[in-house]
Design a protein around this motif. Structure first.
Motif, mmCIF file in Angstrom:
data_model
loop_
_atom_site.group_PDB
_atom_site.id
_atom_site.type_symbol
_atom_site.label_atom_id
_atom_site.label_comp_id
_atom_site.label_asym_id
_atom_site.label_seq_id
_atom_site.Cartn_x
_atom_site.Cartn_y
_atom_site.Cartn_z
ATOM 1 N N MET A 1 0.842 -1.173 0.000
ATOM 2 C CA MET A 1 0.000 0.000 0.000
ATOM 3 C C MET A 1 0.892 1.243 0.000
ATOM 4 S SD MET A 1 -2.820 1.289 2.783
ATOM 5 C CE MET A 1 -4.146 0.249 2.267
ATOM 6 N N GLN A 2 0.480 2.221 -0.804
ATOM 7 C CA GLN A 2 1.251 3.454 -0.911
ATOM 8 C C GLN A 2 0.978 4.358 0.289
ATOM 9 O OE1 GLN A 2 0.721 5.400 -4.617
ATOM 10 N NE2 GLN A 2 2.008 7.129 -4.086
ATOM 11 N N GLU A 3 2.014 5.009 0.763
ATOM 12 C CA GLU A 3 1.888 5.906 1.911
ATOM 13 C C GLU A 3 1.200 7.206 1.499
ATOM 14 O OE1 GLU A 3 4.890 8.235 4.871
ATOM 15 O OE2 GLU A 3 5.399 6.194 4.326
ATOM 16 N N ILE A 4 0.355 7.739 2.370
ATOM 17 C CA ILE A 4 -0.332 9.003 2.103
ATOM 18 C C ILE A 4 0.676 10.146 2.244
ATOM 19 C CG2 ILE A 4 -2.163 10.557 2.856
ATOM 20 C CD1 ILE A 4 -3.611 8.062 3.935
ATOM 21 N N PRO A 5 0.757 11.024 1.232
ATOM 22 C CA PRO A 5 1.707 12.140 1.321
ATOM 23 C C PRO A 5 1.430 13.019 2.538
ATOM 24 C CG PRO A 5 0.810 11.945 -0.891
ATOM 25 C CD PRO A 5 0.036 11.007 -0.024
ATOM 26 N N ARG A 6 2.483 13.401 3.216
ATOM 27 C CA ARG A 6 2.371 14.206 4.440
ATOM 28 C C ARG A 6 1.619 15.517 4.192
ATOM 29 N NH1 ARG A 6 1.365 13.523 9.036
ATOM 30 N NH2 ARG A 6 2.091 14.942 10.598
ATOM 31 N N THR A 7 1.842 16.138 3.034
ATOM 32 C CA THR A 7 1.159 17.410 2.748
ATOM 33 C C THR A 7 -0.349 17.230 2.674
ATOM 34 O OG1 THR A 7 1.538 17.088 0.386
ATOM 35 C CG2 THR A 7 3.111 18.482 1.549
ATOM 36 N N LEU A 8 -0.810 16.076 2.186
ATOM 37 C CA LEU A 8 -2.240 15.813 2.146
ATOM 38 C C LEU A 8 -2.792 15.687 3.561
ATOM 39 C CD1 LEU A 8 -4.896 15.195 0.754
ATOM 40 C CD2 LEU A 8 -4.151 12.822 0.554
#
Length: 96
Positions: A1-8
């Protein structure tokens, strides 16, 4: 699973008001994405307006979205500093 970008994550935490829209000629993916994100933000206590350029097709009313996803033309007020999020579309033109 891809990590959610911190900026989001930071944007979702920082802002209070969100407008979520899917593409023209909405299908189940666009409506489902709008509902999933909108409902999640509502659960976090955020103010959410879910819109679509065109009405929800009657064959998708079972998704319980015909009353929660409003026609874009019916939105007369958008809170200041709202974040606009487009779901299930790759181009701005597909938003209508």
């Amino acid at each position: 699973m891809q990590e959610i970008p911190r900026t989001l994550i930071e944007t979702l935490q920082e802002y209070r008001s969100f407008i979520i829209a899917g593409h023209i000629r909405p299908d189940g993916d666009a409506l489902g994405s709008t509902l999933a994100l909108g409902t999640s933000l509502l659960a976090l206590g955020k103010e959410v307006i879910m819109v679509n350029q065109e009405p929800v097709p009657s064959n998708l009313y079972f998704m319980d979205c015909d009353e929660r996803i409003r026609p874009a033309a019916s939105v007369t007020h958008v809170p200041d500093n709202s974040v606009f999020i487009a779901v299930d579309t790759a181009t701005q033109q597909r938003l209508g």
